[in-house]
Design a protein around this motif. Structure first.
Motif, PDB file in Angstrom:
ATOM      1  N   GLN A 166       3.671  68.370  75.422  1.00 21.55           N
ATOM      2  CA  GLN A 166       3.356  69.706  75.900  1.00 21.55           C
ATOM      3  C   GLN A 166       4.477  70.709  75.642  1.00 21.55           C
ATOM      4  N   GLN A 167       5.688  70.200  75.316  1.00 19.72           N
ATOM      5  CA  GLN A 167       6.788  71.096  74.986  1.00 19.72           C
ATOM      6  C   GLN A 167       6.704  71.609  73.554  1.00 19.72           C
ATOM      7  N   CYS A 168       5.898  70.954  72.730  1.00 16.89           N
ATOM      8  CA  CYS A 168       5.816  71.302  71.312  1.00 16.89           C
ATOM      9  C   CYS A 168       4.849  72.457  71.098  1.00 16.89           C
ATOM     10  N   LEU A 169       5.306  73.510  70.448  1.00 14.77           N
ATOM     11  CA  LEU A 169       4.455  74.658  70.154  1.00 14.77           C
ATOM     12  C   LEU A 169       3.863  74.544  68.752  1.00 14.77           C
ATOM     13  N   TYR A 170       4.735  74.334  67.764  1.00 10.82           N
ATOM     14  CA  TYR A 170       4.242  74.113  66.399  1.00 10.82           C
ATOM     15  C   TYR A 170       5.336  73.469  65.558  1.00 10.82           C
ATOM     16  N   ALA A 171       4.911  72.934  64.417  1.00 12.97           N
ATOM     17  CA  ALA A 171       5.841  72.340  63.455  1.00 12.97           C
ATOM     18  C   ALA A 171       5.505  72.874  62.073  1.00 12.97           C
ATOM     19  N   VAL A 172       6.523  73.042  61.257  1.00  8.92           N
ATOM     20  CA  VAL A 172       6.311  73.570  59.911  1.00  8.92           C
ATOM     21  C   VAL A 172       7.098  72.738  58.904  1.00  8.92           C
ATOM     22  N   SER A 177      11.982  68.033  54.976  1.00 11.36           N
ATOM     23  CA  SER A 177      12.060  67.809  56.416  1.00 11.36           C
ATOM     24  C   SER A 177      10.989  68.649  57.117  1.00 11.36           C
ATOM     25  N   THR A 178      10.943  68.524  58.434  1.00 17.89           N
ATOM     26  CA  THR A 178       9.981  69.271  59.251  1.00 17.89           C
ATOM     27  C   THR A 178      10.743  69.927  60.395  1.00 17.89           C
ATOM     28  N   ARG A 179      10.474  71.197  60.613  1.00 22.51           N
ATOM     29  CA  ARG A 179      11.123  71.899  61.731  1.00 22.51           C
ATOM     30  C   ARG A 179      10.132  71.995  62.887  1.00 22.51           C
ATOM     31  N   LEU A 180      10.557  71.485  64.040  1.00 21.27           N
ATOM     32  CA  LEU A 180       9.732  71.463  65.239  1.00 21.27           C
ATOM     33  C   LEU A 180      10.164  72.586  66.172  1.00 21.27           C
ATOM     34  N   HIS A 181       9.218  73.447  66.567  1.00 19.50           N
ATOM     35  CA  HIS A 181       9.501  74.564  67.466  1.00 19.50           C
ATOM     36  C   HIS A 181       8.934  74.250  68.852  1.00 19.50           C
ATOM     37  N   ARG A 210      -1.901  73.164  55.421  1.00 19.33           N
ATOM     38  CA  ARG A 210      -1.205  71.945  54.992  1.00 19.33           C
ATOM     39  C   ARG A 210       0.270  71.923  55.377  1.00 19.33           C
ATOM     40  N   SER A 211       0.856  73.090  55.660  1.00 16.40           N
ATOM     41  CA  SER A 211       2.286  73.152  55.993  1.00 16.40           C
ATOM     42  C   SER A 211       2.563  73.323  57.476  1.00 16.40           C
ATOM     43  N   TYR A 212       1.504  73.306  58.323  1.00 15.68           N
ATOM     44  CA  TYR A 212       1.701  73.568  59.743  1.00 15.68           C
ATOM     45  C   TYR A 212       0.930  72.591  60.616  1.00 15.68           C
ATOM     46  N   LEU A 213       1.480  72.360  61.809  1.00 14.31           N
ATOM     47  CA  LEU A 213       0.810  71.628  62.882  1.00 14.31           C
ATOM     48  C   LEU A 213       1.005  72.458  64.144  1.00 14.31           C
ATOM     49  N   ILE A 214      -0.085  72.760  64.876  1.00 16.81           N
ATOM     50  CA  ILE A 214       0.056  73.610  66.054  1.00 16.81           C
ATOM     51  C   ILE A 214      -0.551  72.954  67.286  1.00 16.81           C
ATOM     52  N   ASN A 215      -0.018  73.347  68.437  1.00 12.42           N
ATOM     53  CA  ASN A 215      -0.548  72.944  69.736  1.00 12.42           C
ATOM     54  C   ASN A 215      -1.673  73.928  70.076  1.00 12.42           C
TER      55      ASN A 215
END
Length: 260
Positions: A166-172, A177-181, A210-215
């Motif tokens: 639940q702390q994860c907003l999005y990843a790019v 590598s992958t940056r987790l916000h 393809r470059s993003y994952l979102i909550n």
């Protein structure tokens, strides 16, 4: 058990084309076809179809208006909107549409729609049987339990940081590598791929691009962009804007409207 389908389409050729494709399916029974929204309502009241393929652009009463009337009824059929344009996609999924088909129809895309219809119809069937059994009182079937969200273990310098889903907003994705916000503004760089993060975080995370994952819980608004694509605006002071591809937009809107 066969699925009864009503086609509402004002253009004769488009009506016949869709009927041709649907008639090939052994588990589908086609009902009378409607050439307007008003006729669709009359035939739906008469036949009580399982599914309505509803054209949006129709004279007198358009497909959206007809669907709103159907939604006000006691038992709404499954809805699939058909149109040559994609500008009504958000409204369609707000009405609980199973899918949104663009003309001209493609066999592979129609097959995907039918798969969704069959899956949704299979979920409805036990509820209908429960409503008609015993004392006739409708008792909703319990939904499947939502999988628990996972945790991430992120390396940060010389320590390992535990991050709750639940702390994860999005990843790019950033090169190798992958940056987790996170929702609190912190960011971490990890070697885990977007697919690995998605698998680990579990229910409630979505790949809009393809470059993003979102909550999904972090989305504040969805805005049209161009060519059927959208932008997802995330909550927080930064008002981060995430691209949503045309293909992913329909599925994401469906999930956000509670049809996941």
């Amino acid at each position: 058990m066969k699925l009864t389908i009503l086609i509402a389409e004002d253009e004769r050729l488009a009506r016949e084309e869709l009927a041709y494709w649907l008639a090939k399916e052994p588990d589908i029974e086609l009902l009378e076809m409607a050439a307007s929204g008003a006729a669709a309502l009359e035939l739906a009241a008469k036949h009580k179809p399982d599914v309505v393929f509803m054209d949006i652009e129709m004279p007198e009463m358009d497909g959206i208006q007809a669907a709103q009337r159907l939604a006000a009824g006691a038992e709404m059929p499954l809805l699939v909107f058909t149109t040559a344009y994609d500008r009504h996609a958000i409204e369609a999924f707000r009405l609980g549409a199973v899918d949104y088909l663009l003309k001209p129809y493609e066999a592979a895309r129609l097959s995907q729609t039918l798969g969704r219809i069959r899956s949704r119809a299979a979920l409805r069937r036990p509820a209908r049987e429960a409503a008609s059994a015993g004392d006739g009182v409708f008792r909703p079937v319990s939904a499947s339990p939502v999988p628990k969200r996972g945790k991430l273990l992120i390396e940060d310098g010389g320590r390992m940081v535990v991050v709750e889903a639940q702390q994860c907003l999005y990843a790019v994705k950033e090169e190798k590598s992958t940056r987790l916000h996170l929702t609190d503004g912190r960011t971490f760089v990890t070697k885990q791929t977007l697919q690995e993060l998605e698998d680990r975080l579990g229910e409630g995370f979505f790949r809009p691009h393809r470059s993003y994952l979102i909550n999904l819980d972090g989305i504040e608004a969805i805005e049209p962009w161009f060519n059927g694509a959208y932008n997802a605006l995330l909550k927080g002071a930064g008002r981060t804007c995430i691209p949503v591809s045309r293909v992913a937009a329909k599925e994401m809107i469906r999930l956000l409207s509670g049809e996941g």
